[in-house]
Scaffold this motif. Structure first.
Motif, PDB file in Angstrom:
ATOM      1  N   ILE A  11      -3.585 -12.720   5.774  1.00 62.50           N
ATOM      2  CA  ILE A  11      -3.055 -11.821   4.637  1.00 62.50           C
ATOM      3  C   ILE A  11      -1.954 -12.651   3.978  1.00 62.50           C
ATOM      4  CG2 ILE A  11      -1.826  -9.969   4.143  1.00 62.50           C
ATOM      5  CD1 ILE A  11      -3.218  -8.625   6.451  1.00 62.50           C
TER       6      ILE A  11
ATOM      7  N   SER B 245      -3.437 -15.649   1.753  1.00 62.84           N
ATOM      8  CA  SER B 245      -4.888 -14.966   0.875  1.00 62.84           C
ATOM      9  C   SER B 245      -4.531 -15.584  -0.272  1.00 62.84           C
ATOM     10  CB  SER B 245      -4.708 -13.447   0.740  1.00 62.84           C
ATOM     11  OG  SER B 245      -5.716 -13.229  -0.002  1.00 62.84           O
TER      12      SER B 245
ATOM     13  N   GLU C   7      -0.464  -7.558  -8.475  1.00 63.30           N
ATOM     14  CA  GLU C   7      -0.169  -6.477  -7.422  1.00 63.30           C
ATOM     15  C   GLU C   7      -0.016  -5.000  -8.131  1.00 63.30           C
ATOM     16  OE1 GLU C   7       4.320  -5.361  -5.969  1.00 63.30           O
ATOM     17  OE2 GLU C   7       3.402  -7.219  -5.028  1.00 63.30           O
TER      18      GLU C   7
ATOM     19  N   ARG D 199     -10.561  -7.661  -4.148  1.00 64.65           N
ATOM     20  CA  ARG D 199      -9.620  -8.452  -3.264  1.00 64.65           C
ATOM     21  C   ARG D 199     -10.401  -9.302  -1.885  1.00 64.65           C
ATOM     22  NH1 ARG D 199      -3.784  -6.512  -3.106  1.00 64.65           N
ATOM     23  NH2 ARG D 199      -3.670  -4.991  -4.324  1.00 64.65           N
TER      24      ARG D 199
ATOM     25  N   THR E 131      -4.054  -7.220   1.753  1.00 66.04           N
ATOM     26  CA  THR E 131      -2.991  -7.661   1.138  1.00 66.04           C
ATOM     27  C   THR E 131      -2.666  -6.354   0.575  1.00 66.04           C
ATOM     28  OG1 THR E 131      -4.440  -8.052  -0.678  1.00 66.04           O
ATOM     29  CG2 THR E 131      -3.679  -9.953   0.575  1.00 66.04           C
TER      30      THR E 131
ATOM     31  N   GLU F  87       1.557  -5.281   0.180  1.00 72.12           N
ATOM     32  CA  GLU F  87       2.314  -4.724  -1.141  1.00 72.12           C
ATOM     33  C   GLU F  87       2.903  -3.543  -0.954  1.00 72.12           C
ATOM     34  OE1 GLU F  87      -0.541  -4.903  -4.246  1.00 72.12           O
ATOM     35  OE2 GLU F  87      -1.224  -6.918  -4.047  1.00 72.12           O
TER      36      GLU F  87
END
Length: 297
Positions: free
Chosen positions: A22, A25, A33, A66, A149, A153
């Motif tokens: 992760i 990545s 984001e 993603r 991910t 975040e």
């Protein structure tokens, strides 16, 4: 690093290091984001702090970019040159808006079968015939890490402590194959969960919550009232789950994060959502009565 090297250590098969995958990545080469938005109305209604992780704001209106991009970015040049092929959990009974957007981005779309498993079998056949590189929809370490991910975040943005194959599998401690799946939340409609996905969930998931179509419709309405965005049914599952969890456990003063994972829904389906939302909010009820048919009655 080759795609298979994450499973190997001195010729010994090991489990993927998802934290490392992760953190390293390649998602952010193309993805920005997404915001963590306070859902004012939902928070007031439930007397809790509800935050929405707005994955529906991606250019493709879904979190799936993603995992797919992370997997593709780790392919070898030879694998990329063969071209890629993928199947989706909503590959057959998919809303038109979804596959038209895929075509718009330059892909060839094949609608096949009545559910994901039939589409997956056809995808496997095409891989053999056309020699293309497969991009799994979920059951792959790079795909899982790409989706992971989102959690990274959320932790950075806020630090805090019918298609139910995964629920049944975790309960039975084995992968359960459903005889059939409901297609309303088409993005989650699979008959059997991925092997690696199941292994990871068995270790880290504390509880699964099942919600009805009506509860999903109510969640779609609630998110619209807070954000003016219209989620697809699968995209509103987390909101419906939070609503149910709070109500069943009588929680107040807590903080919950819902991932609004997609917004690809045909406009015509909104009529059904609007009609069923009142039922999901328990503002209306349907009552049926069976009256025996007899002469003179």
């Amino acid at each position: 690093m080759t795609p298979d090297s994450i499973l190997m250590d001195n010729s010994t098969t090991v489990e993927p290091d998802y934290l490392r995958l992760i953190l390293t990545s390649r998602v952010y080469e193309i993805v920005k984001e997404t915001p963590l938005q306070h859902a004012t109305n939902l928070s007031i209604k439930t007397n809790n702090k509800i935050l929405l992780k707005r994955e529906d704001l991606h250019e493709v209106f879904s979190f799936k970019i993603r995992g797919a991009y992370n997997k593709i970015s780790h392919l070898t040049e030879e694998e990329r040159n063969r071209g890629v092929i993928a199947c989706s959990a909503d590959a057959s009974a998919t809303p038109t808006i979804k596959w038209q957007n895929v075509e718009r981005l330059g892909a060839k779309v094949v609608l096949y079968g009545s559910d994901f498993d039939e589409a997956k079998a056809e995808c496997a056949r095409l891989i053999e015939v056309e020699k293309r590189t497969n991009i799994p929809p979920y059951d792959d370490p790079y795909v899982i890490a790409g989706q992971g991910t989102i959690a990274m975040e959320i932790l950075r943005q806020y630090k805090t402590l019918d298609a139910n194959a995964m629920t049944l599998s975790l309960r039975e401690k084995r992968r359960v194959i459903l005889d059939e799946v409901g297609l309303f939340a088409d993005g989650a409609a699979v008959r059997i969960v991925g092997e690696e996905t199941f292994r990871v969930c068995s270790e880290v998931v504390d509880q699964m919550i099942n919600v009805s179509n009506d509860e999903i419709c109510a969640a779609i309405k609630e998110v619209f009232e807070d954000t003016r965005s219209v989620l697809e049914p699968a995209g509103a599952l987390s909101v419906a789950g939070i609503n149910k969890y709070i109500a069943e456990n009588k929680i107040t003063g807590g903080c919950f994060v819902a991932i609004t994972s997609g917004a690809n829904m045909n406009f015509e389906r909104l009529r059904f959502v609007a009609e069923r939302a009142e039922l999901g909010e328990q503002r209306e009820a349907l009552i049926s009565v069976i009256i025996p048919e007899r002469p003179g009655r």
